[in-house]
Design an enzyme around this catalytic site. Structure first.
Site, mmCIF file in Angstrom:
data_model
loop_
_atom_site.group_PDB
_atom_site.id
_atom_site.type_symbol
_atom_site.label_atom_id
_atom_site.label_comp_id
_atom_site.label_asym_id
_atom_site.label_seq_id
_atom_site.Cartn_x
_atom_site.Cartn_y
_atom_site.Cartn_z
ATOM 1 C CD GLU A 144 -2.620 19.253 65.683
ATOM 2 O OE1 GLU A 144 -2.257 19.546 64.535
ATOM 3 O OE2 GLU A 144 -3.340 19.969 66.371
ATOM 4 C CD GLU A 286 -0.760 22.564 62.345
ATOM 5 O OE1 GLU A 286 -1.471 21.845 61.606
ATOM 6 O OE2 GLU A 286 -1.052 22.824 63.524
ATOM 7 C CG ASN A 287 3.970 17.933 60.177
ATOM 8 O OD1 ASN A 287 3.490 17.633 61.259
ATOM 9 N ND2 ASN A 287 3.561 17.401 59.031
ATOM 10 C CD GLU A 320 -2.967 22.390 57.389
ATOM 11 O OE1 GLU A 320 -2.297 22.456 58.436
ATOM 12 O OE2 GLU A 320 -4.178 22.058 57.381
HETATM 13 N N1 ARG Z 1 -3.595 20.706 62.754
HETATM 14 C C1 ARG Z 1 -4.227 20.082 61.636
HETATM 15 C C2 ARG Z 1 -5.023 21.176 60.964
HETATM 16 O O1 ARG Z 1 -4.545 21.946 60.280
HETATM 17 C C3 ARG Z 1 -5.125 18.958 61.998
HETATM 18 C C4 ARG Z 1 -4.462 17.772 62.572
HETATM 19 C C5 ARG Z 1 -5.439 16.914 63.252
HETATM 20 N N2 ARG Z 1 -4.925 15.625 63.542
HETATM 21 C C6 ARG Z 1 -5.589 14.728 64.244
HETATM 22 N N3 ARG Z 1 -5.056 13.597 64.414
HETATM 23 N N4 ARG Z 1 -6.746 14.928 64.779
HETATM 24 O O2 ARG Z 1 -6.126 21.465 61.184
HETATM 25 ZN ZN ZN Z 2 -5.421 23.723 61.507
#
Ligand code: ARG
Ligand code: ZN
Length: 883
Positions: A144, A286-287, A320
């Site tokens: 992500e 959160e994969n 997560e």
């Molecule tokens: N989705 C992740 C979270 O729980 C954050 C990931 C952000 N990654 C990034 N490369 N900006 O918040």
């Molecule tokens: Zn998040």
């Protein structure tokens, strides 16, 4: 699934790639330009031959024309810094492909095809920590938002959901543990090599893909879900760290249970893995079925982690885990919708933490973060709505606005609907959109339909940036108390005109004599101004407003200090009580900083503050955690927000001056308090945690008022500490003092925790964040310390973010602090651009700072802007900060 056969020789690219845009032309992505994908990828098979030096990735994509597309025969497979060693379509080595900048395009004639691509990666050289990289001998991924395209060519957008099968093989000694999403379906070995195949039954976008390979040990446990399914839980860490995973595991099980009870959400796989890695750009990821965490949000024991660390672990583990529904089962259509999953999930983790501990204290902490991190963003050059309209680099939009203000916006819906009806709204949302890539609009509509709210005008919260300013006045006549409210929404970049927003405000009117009110009211201010009248008030009541911080707005209330003192002592809403205390102090400091107070007036106002603090110190109805909150002075960043043009030097001097005055004035009280709480033995319970919080708060005041005596006390606290909270608190206080105890404690701390990276981070951060007059010097020296490296984001943040957030040091009049951060940005950018870009916003505040510093700050931004080959991340932030 087999990978389609491929030629052993690289295929020549038949057409020369279209000229890439010149490096300085920004490419702006706009929300309004969203189009559905032309091609879908129902199935993805990946085959990894793992090596830290070189990893080969063979992908096989089953692609199908999207019936909702425009019929374009070209499929766009995104790439970033990778080359295709071979490409074949339907088993035939293809030559009908071409590059378009970093992307690979293929023209396809039919409706369904199989595309096979081979890429080669160099994980050990990946310092950006996006895609596949090496950390501490293990291999791991971060996809992500757009890291998957650094692994293989793919339609790397969240609205393309695919069913993933992952095979990986590698040397058994280097990578004894092989993990990916879903379940392990097959494994085997062949000499020194072994392999595993994982299958994830839930179709997902590429940003949720993960792979981990390395020498890891797990803390294993199980959780039985509400429908009686047993789930295996593992927390994977480096050998030797397993004893510090207990709190993370307890937090995970508590999260799983809480989401069932509170939101009706059950976990949907038989296995849930968490892996802790020490090199990580953010907090955690959160994969699906394989969360990857920064070690700092996993590892804890009393000896090495503070109470705040424990809380952060519980919150991030929850966050997560909760993404499994709010993010994974229902994902985002495009990255403009990021707050759909992040705002909602932050709200969910806030409610979870509130239920696990003290609701009141949690609310106060969350508001403090919002005010010191999000308000400055919302009033500065990088202000954006929680659902942005455009971006150049999406990594720059993982902001306090998208996350924390996003959570506040959803919390307002919950406040207006009430928890039960809100739950009906979220049930409907999950039911309607399960398995889909949804939008913020889908969420609002589901809450509207499910909770029975009209959110028509409320949608402005998604499109307008800026913190609304509310003026409140209480009028009293003929037994009627009238609350007169007025709102303005400030101008922000690209948004010169604003419409009034619906602002839900909880309020209460206190009778002065009894110290009671007749019940709380919820009013919604949805016009520029409105009056709300309440009868039955023979005498003028005291207004308590925005109780529980029901709206993320700045309220300016036309009231007397006397009323604030009353509320600070009597309000039955814990947040409002805290707020009254803060307002009292903010009000005093602002007028003192502005030079508008004579000596006598200042002493009178200080007396009022001191009385309020004293009454908090002695109020037997308060628990110590809450007492600790009431003692915390408003942050310098928040004070600066109250002024159009701030003088950071004056703010710092006045705030520290007040602390020193209070430290002297109430010296005995603080000493008695410190003595009392020092008797409380270590425990994880609220009383014991409260005692530790007060211990360090008391020391801070004493250190300001009577530094020498306080140094002795702090050294004693340090020496007697049987936990990190007390030890770090004492060391923090000592770090700010120019005393012999300082160096002794710092040296001891370093030696005591030799080899513990997370504690070493604290050692750096305490020095860079200290009140000591020579911080700049210290930071310069620490940057040359053998344990300092730009390669590890935690270490970089521990030194430089602590420094950039240290107002007195960062805003040194000489401009050295600004230069230091600008130098860091330039040095770090080629290594880790995402982390480098995070240091731009502190410099971006120049417009709201007094002229001398302002020029120096802008000068540094201009110096960065003039540097060739900036990353897209840094360039976007710097350009917008100057614009
Ligand atoms: N989705 C992740 C979270 O729980 C954050 C990931 C952000 N990654 C990034 N490369 N900006 O918040
Ligand atoms: Zn998040």
């Amino acid at each position: 699934m087999d990978i389609a056969s491929r030629p052993s020789e690289p295929v020549e690219n038949p057409e020369t790639a279209d000229a890439a845009p010149p490096p300085h032309a920004p490419t702006v992505i706009r929300r309004e330009d969203y189009r559905p994908p032309e091609w879908l990828v129902p199935e993805t098979a990946l085959d990894f031959s793992l090596g830290a030096g070189e990893t080969t990735v063979r992908s096989m994509l089953k692609v199908a024309r999207n019936p909702d597309g425009s019929g374009d025969k070209t499929i766009r497979l995104n790439g970033d810094g990778i080359e295709a060693r071979s490409v074949s379509v339907d088993g035939k080595p293809g030559n009908g492909w071409r590059m378009d900048g970093p992307d690979l395009l293929i023209d396809l004639d039919g409706d369904e095809h199989e595309i096979a691509i081979e890429t080669v990666l160099k994980p050990a050289q990946n310092s950006q920590l996006m895609g596949l990289y090496a950390s501490n001998g293990m291999l791991c991924t971060q996809c992500e938002a757009q890291g998957f395209r650094r692994i293989t060519f793919f339609p790397d957008r969240p609205d393309v959901l695919s069913s993933f099968t992952v095979r990986m093989e590698g040397p058994k000694d280097a990578f004894p543990v092989l993990l990916s999403n879903g379940n392990c379906v097959k494994e085997g070995e062949d000499g020194g090599t072994h392999w595993a195949e994982w299958h994830d039954p839930w179709p997902k976008p590429s940003y949720l893909f993960a792979l981990v390979a390395g020498e890891l040990v797990s803390n294993h446990d199980t959780f039985t879900t509400m429908s009686g399914r047993k789930v295996d839980l593992n927390i994977w860490v480096r050998p030797g760290d397993e004893d510090r995973t207990g709190h993370a595991m307890e937090s995970l099980k508590a999260s799983m249970k809480w989401d069932e009870e509170t939101f009706g959400r059950e976990y949907d796989l038989d296995l849930f893995n968490i892996v802790a890695v020490s090199d990580f750009n953010m907090g955690a990821m959160e994969n699906k079925g394989l969360n990857i965490f920064n070690t700092r949000y996993v590892l804890a024991d009393p000896e090495t982690a503070t109470d705040a660390d424990y809380d952060a672990i519980e919150g991030v583990i929850g966050h997560e885990y909760f993404h499994n529904w709010s993010g994974n089962r229902v994902t985002c259509r495009d990255w403009f919708q990021l707050s759909l999953k992040e705002g909602f999930t932050v709200l969910r983790d806030q409610l979870f933490s509130a239920d696990m501990g003290s609701e009141a204290v949690k609310r106060i902490e969350d508001v403090r973060i919002l005010r010191s991190a999000q308000y400055p963003e919302d009033s500065g050059p990088l202000a954006h709505p929680i659902r942005p309209d455009s971006y150049e680099e999406i990594s720059n939009f993982y902001t306090a606005t998208v996350y924390n203000k996003g959570a506040e916006v959803i919390r307002m819906m919950r406040t207006m609907a009430g928890p039960e009806r809100f739950r009906e709204g979220t049930d409907l949302y999950f039911e309607r959109h399960d398995g889909e890539a949804a939008t913020c609009e889908d969420f609002v509509k589901a809450i509207e339909d499910g909770a029975g709210l009209d959110l028509g005008q409320f949608r402005l919260w998604y499109s307008q940036a800026g913190t609304p300013q509310v003026k409140a006045k209480l009028l009293h006549e003929n037994g009627f108390a009238t609350v007169r409210l007025e709102q303005t929404v400030p101008v922000t970049p690209g948004q010169p005109e604003k419409q009034p927003m619906p602002i839900p405000l909880k309020l209460a009117l206190f009778e002065r004599e009894t110290g009671k009110h007749k019940g709380e009211a919820l009013v919604v201010l949805d016009k520029e101004s409105a009056d709300f009248s309440f009868k039955g008030h023979e005498r003028r009541p005291v207004l308590s407003i925005n109780r529980g911080f029901s709206a993320p707005v700045a309220v300016e209330i036309d009231t007397t200090s006397e009323d604030l003192v009353f509320l600070a002592a009597k309000d039955d809403d814990a947040f409002a009580r805290y707020e009254a205390m803060q307002s009292l102090v903010v009000r005093h400091l602002i007028s003192a900083i502005g030079g508008g107070l004579g000596e006598r007036e200042r002493d009178l106002e200080r007396d009022a503050v001191s009385q309020a603090i004293e009454s908090a110190l002695f109020d037997e109805d308060l628990d110590d955690l809450m007492r600790g909150e009431l003692m915390i002075l408003p942050a310098e960043a928040y004070l600066a927000e109250q002024m159009l043009v701030a003088d950071p030097g004056a703010i710092h001097a006045e705030r520290e001056g007040l602390r020193a005055w209070l430290g002297e004035e109430l010296q005995e009280d603080f000493e008695d308090l410190h003595d009392r709480v020092s008797e409380v033995p270590y425990g994880r319970d609220a009383a014991s945690r409260g005692a530790r919080k007060l211990k360090t708060q008391a020391l801070l005041y004493l250190a300001a008022g009577a530094p020498e005596e306080a140094a002795e006390r702090a050294a004693r606290q340090y020496a007697l500490a049987d936990n990190m909270t007390d030890r770090q608190g004492a060391l923090m206080v000592l770090c700010g003092l120019d005393v012999p105890e300082r160096d002794k404690a710092l040296a001891d701390f370093r030696k005591r925790y030799e080899g513990n990276a997370l504690v070493l981070d604290k050692w750096f951060a305490l020095q860079a964040g200290s009140l000591h007059p020579d911080v700049l010097e210290h930071v310069r020296e620490l940057a040359g310390h053998p344990d300092f490296t730009l390669g590890n984001p935690n270490r970089v943040r521990s030194l430089y973010m602590a420094f950039a957030m240290n107002p007195a040091a960062f805003h040194a009049e000489s401009g050295e602090g600004y230069r230091m951060i600008a130098d860091l940005i330039l040095k770090l950018d080629p290594i880790n651009s995402q982390t480098a870009a995070r240091f731009v916003p502190p410099l971006g505040r120049w417009r709201r700072i007094e002229p001398v510093r302002s020029d120096l700050m802008r000068g540094e931004l201009e110096r960065i802007a003039a540097t060739p080959h900036l990353s897209r991340d840094v360039r976007e932030q710097v350009t917008k900060s100057l614009g």
